[in-house]
Write a protein that holds these residues in place. Structure first.
Motif, PDB file in Angstrom:
ATOM      1  N   ARG A  25     -15.557   5.308  -7.222  1.00 55.03           N
ATOM      2  CA  ARG A  25     -14.883   6.559  -6.908  1.00 55.03           C
ATOM      3  C   ARG A  25     -14.801   6.997  -5.427  1.00 55.03           C
ATOM      4  O   ARG A  25     -13.860   7.428  -5.002  1.00 55.03           O
ATOM      5  CB  ARG A  25     -15.849   7.548  -7.525  1.00 55.03           C
ATOM      6  N   ALA A  26     -15.688   6.299  -4.677  1.00 54.69           N
ATOM      7  CA  ALA A  26     -15.633   6.435  -3.409  1.00 54.69           C
ATOM      8  C   ALA A  26     -14.697   5.677  -2.729  1.00 54.69           C
ATOM      9  O   ALA A  26     -13.786   5.843  -1.840  1.00 54.69           O
ATOM     10  CB  ALA A  26     -17.093   6.113  -2.608  1.00 54.69           C
ATOM     11  N   MET A  27     -14.350   4.388  -3.267  1.00 55.30           N
ATOM     12  CA  MET A  27     -13.282   3.525  -2.714  1.00 55.30           C
ATOM     13  C   MET A  27     -11.847   4.313  -3.292  1.00 55.30           C
ATOM     14  O   MET A  27     -10.983   4.253  -2.496  1.00 55.30           O
ATOM     15  CB  MET A  27     -13.352   1.943  -3.431  1.00 55.30           C
ATOM     16  N   LYS A  28     -11.872   4.711  -4.356  1.00 55.92           N
ATOM     17  CA  LYS A  28     -10.588   5.617  -4.802  1.00 55.92           C
ATOM     18  C   LYS A  28     -10.401   6.740  -3.804  1.00 55.92           C
ATOM     19  O   LYS A  28      -9.040   6.822  -3.396  1.00 55.92           O
ATOM     20  CB  LYS A  28     -10.708   5.997  -6.305  1.00 55.92           C
ATOM     21  N   ASN A  29     -11.282   7.279  -3.185  1.00 56.01           N
ATOM     22  CA  ASN A  29     -11.091   8.490  -2.568  1.00 56.01           C
ATOM     23  C   ASN A  29     -10.744   7.809  -1.056  1.00 56.01           C
ATOM     24  O   ASN A  29      -9.868   8.345  -0.304  1.00 56.01           O
ATOM     25  CB  ASN A  29     -12.488   9.186  -2.286  1.00 56.01           C
ATOM     26  N   LEU A  30     -11.350   6.777  -0.701  1.00 53.59           N
ATOM     27  CA  LEU A  30     -11.056   6.081   0.642  1.00 53.59           C
ATOM     28  C   LEU A  30      -9.261   5.673   0.519  1.00 53.59           C
ATOM     29  O   LEU A  30      -8.570   6.017   1.657  1.00 53.59           O
ATOM     30  CB  LEU A  30     -11.549   5.011   0.882  1.00 53.59           C
ATOM     31  N   PHE A  31      -9.198   5.096  -0.568  1.00 55.69           N
ATOM     32  CA  PHE A  31      -7.634   4.595  -0.328  1.00 55.69           C
ATOM     33  C   PHE A  31      -6.646   5.913  -0.754  1.00 55.69           C
ATOM     34  O   PHE A  31      -5.583   5.715  -0.181  1.00 55.69           O
ATOM     35  CB  PHE A  31      -7.375   3.770  -1.963  1.00 55.69           C
ATOM     36  N   PHE A  32      -7.012   6.962  -1.288  1.00 55.32           N
ATOM     37  CA  PHE A  32      -6.156   8.076  -1.435  1.00 55.32           C
ATOM     38  C   PHE A  32      -6.043   8.653   0.246  1.00 55.32           C
ATOM     39  O   PHE A  32      -5.060   8.903   0.524  1.00 55.32           O
ATOM     40  CB  PHE A  32      -6.781   9.123  -2.360  1.00 55.32           C
ATOM     41  N   LEU A  33      -7.221   8.842   0.817  1.00 63.47           N
ATOM     42  CA  LEU A  33      -7.233   9.578   2.102  1.00 63.47           C
ATOM     43  C   LEU A  33      -6.248   8.713   3.062  1.00 63.47           C
ATOM     44  O   LEU A  33      -5.553   9.064   4.012  1.00 63.47           O
ATOM     45  CB  LEU A  33      -8.498   9.657   2.866  1.00 63.47           C
ATOM     46  N   LEU A  34      -6.658   7.238   2.886  1.00 64.60           N
ATOM     47  CA  LEU A  34      -5.809   6.189   3.963  1.00 64.60           C
ATOM     48  C   LEU A  34      -4.263   6.418   3.621  1.00 64.60           C
ATOM     49  O   LEU A  34      -3.554   6.349   4.392  1.00 64.60           O
ATOM     50  CB  LEU A  34      -6.355   4.795   3.686  1.00 64.60           C
ATOM     51  N   GLY A  35      -4.072   6.398   2.149  1.00 67.92           N
ATOM     52  CA  GLY A  35      -2.593   6.333   1.880  1.00 67.92           C
ATOM     53  C   GLY A  35      -1.959   7.738   2.352  1.00 67.92           C
ATOM     54  O   GLY A  35      -0.674   7.561   2.792  1.00 67.92           O
ATOM     55  N   LEU A  36      -2.629   8.666   2.417  1.00 66.01           N
ATOM     56  CA  LEU A  36      -2.222  10.070   2.768  1.00 66.01           C
ATOM     57  C   LEU A  36      -1.829   9.891   4.206  1.00 66.01           C
ATOM     58  O   LEU A  36      -0.885  10.560   4.468  1.00 66.01           O
ATOM     59  CB  LEU A  36      -3.231  11.330   2.311  1.00 66.01           C
ATOM     60  N   GLY A  37      -2.831   9.382   4.804  1.00 66.73           N
ATOM     61  CA  GLY A  37      -2.962   9.207   6.381  1.00 66.73           C
ATOM     62  C   GLY A  37      -1.537   8.639   6.787  1.00 66.73           C
ATOM     63  O   GLY A  37      -0.629   8.695   7.455  1.00 66.73           O
ATOM     64  N   PHE A  38      -1.346   7.139   6.002  1.00 66.41           N
ATOM     65  CA  PHE A  38      -0.326   6.589   6.296  1.00 66.41           C
ATOM     66  C   PHE A  38       1.235   7.133   6.086  1.00 66.41           C
ATOM     67  O   PHE A  38       2.060   6.936   6.806  1.00 66.41           O
ATOM     68  CB  PHE A  38      -0.345   5.048   5.430  1.00 66.41           C
ATOM     69  N   ILE A  39       1.152   7.963   4.971  1.00 66.58           N
ATOM     70  CA  ILE A  39       2.517   8.326   4.625  1.00 66.58           C
ATOM     71  C   ILE A  39       2.888   9.784   5.494  1.00 66.58           C
ATOM     72  O   ILE A  39       4.086   9.750   5.800  1.00 66.58           O
ATOM     73  CB  ILE A  39       2.683   8.898   3.175  1.00 66.58           C
ATOM     74  N   CYS A  40       1.861  10.286   5.877  1.00 69.84           N
ATOM     75  CA  CYS A  40       2.067  11.534   6.940  1.00 69.84           C
ATOM     76  C   CYS A  40       2.370  10.922   8.145  1.00 69.84           C
ATOM     77  O   CYS A  40       3.275  11.489   8.786  1.00 69.84           O
ATOM     78  CB  CYS A  40       0.856  12.307   6.989  1.00 69.84           C
ATOM     79  N   THR A  41       1.741   9.923   8.706  1.00 70.57           N
ATOM     80  CA  THR A  41       2.224   9.431  10.052  1.00 70.57           C
ATOM     81  C   THR A  41       3.665   8.663   9.924  1.00 70.57           C
ATOM     82  O   THR A  41       4.377   8.622  10.843  1.00 70.57           O
ATOM     83  CB  THR A  41       1.035   8.249  10.244  1.00 70.57           C
ATOM     84  N   LEU A  81      -1.338   1.197  -4.285  1.00 69.18           N
ATOM     85  CA  LEU A  81      -1.674   0.149  -5.150  1.00 69.18           C
ATOM     86  C   LEU A  81      -3.265   0.058  -5.590  1.00 69.18           C
ATOM     87  O   LEU A  81      -3.670  -0.192  -6.604  1.00 69.18           O
ATOM     88  CB  LEU A  81      -1.020  -1.120  -4.640  1.00 69.18           C
ATOM     89  N   ALA A  82      -3.769  -0.103  -4.311  1.00 64.46           N
ATOM     90  CA  ALA A  82      -5.430  -0.209  -4.518  1.00 64.46           C
ATOM     91  C   ALA A  82      -5.943   0.984  -5.125  1.00 64.46           C
ATOM     92  O   ALA A  82      -6.810   0.797  -6.096  1.00 64.46           O
ATOM     93  CB  ALA A  82      -5.919  -0.254  -3.223  1.00 64.46           C
ATOM     94  N   TYR A  83      -5.407   2.226  -5.030  1.00 61.66           N
ATOM     95  CA  TYR A  83      -5.788   3.508  -5.743  1.00 61.66           C
ATOM     96  C   TYR A  83      -5.624   3.280  -7.067  1.00 61.66           C
ATOM     97  O   TYR A  83      -6.592   3.432  -7.992  1.00 61.66           O
ATOM     98  CB  TYR A  83      -5.111   4.814  -5.181  1.00 61.66           C
TER      99      TYR A  83
END
Length: 135
Positions: free
Chosen positions: A9-25, A123-125
Motif C-alpha cells: 500500500r505504501a509503495m502503491k501510494n508512492l507510485f501514485f504521488l510520483l506519477g501525479l508529480g510527473f504528469i503535472c510537471t 505501470l508500477a502502480y
C-alpha cells in the motif's frame, strides 16, 4: 515494521504521488513545447486562442483530478487513481505515436524523463495493485 500488505500500500501510494508529480510537471513542459499545436481541436484555433485555452482548461482538469483521486469515498478514490495510472501508461503510447509529427518537440531529456517517468510510475502502480489482488 510494515507488514507486506502495508508495504504494498505504501509503495502503491508512492507510485501514485510520483506519477501525479510527473504528469503535472509534464503539463508545465507541454506549455513550453506548445503541445496545443498537436491536439485535434486546439490546433485548428489561432495560436493565442489555442495557448490560452490549453492553459485555462488545465485548471478544472487538475481540480477534478485532485478531487477524484483524493475523494472521501475509498471506492471513488481508488478507481480514480487506477484510471489515472492506466492513462499514464497510455499517455506514453500517445507521445510515441505523435513523435514523428513535424511540430512534436518533446525530445529533450527533460521532456522524455517526465513522459516516461509518469508511464513507469503508472505501470508500477498497476503492478502493485495486481500483486495486492493476487494475494
Amino acid at each position: 515494521v510494515l507488514t507486506l500488505p502495508a508495504r504494498t500500500r505504501a509503495m502503491k501510494n508512492l507510485f501514485f504521488l510520483l506519477g501525479l508529480g510527473f504528469i503535472c510537471t509534464h503539463e508545465l513542459d507541454a506549455v513550453m513545447q506548445h503541445e496545443w499545436r498537436l491536439l485535434y481541436i486546439l490546433r485548428s484555433l489561432p495560436e493565442q486562442t489555442a495557448a490560452l485555452a490549453f492553459v485555462a482548461l488545465h485548471v478544472p482538469l487538475f481540480a477534478l483530478l485532485v478531487w477524484l483521486t483524493h475523494h472521501a469515498l475509498p471506492r471513488v478514490r481508488e478507481r480514480s487513481r487506477l484510471a489515472l495510472m492506466v492513462f499514464l501508461v497510455i499517455h506514453v503510447g500517445l507521445h510515441l505515436r505523435l513523435s514523428a509529427h513535424p511540430l512534436y518537440s518533446f525530445d529533450s531529456p527533460l521532456s522524455m524523463s517526465l513522459i516516461f517517468g509518469a508511464g513507469l510510475c503508472g505501470l508500477a502502480y498497476l503492478l502493485a495493485v495486481f500483486a495486492n489482488r493476487s494475494r
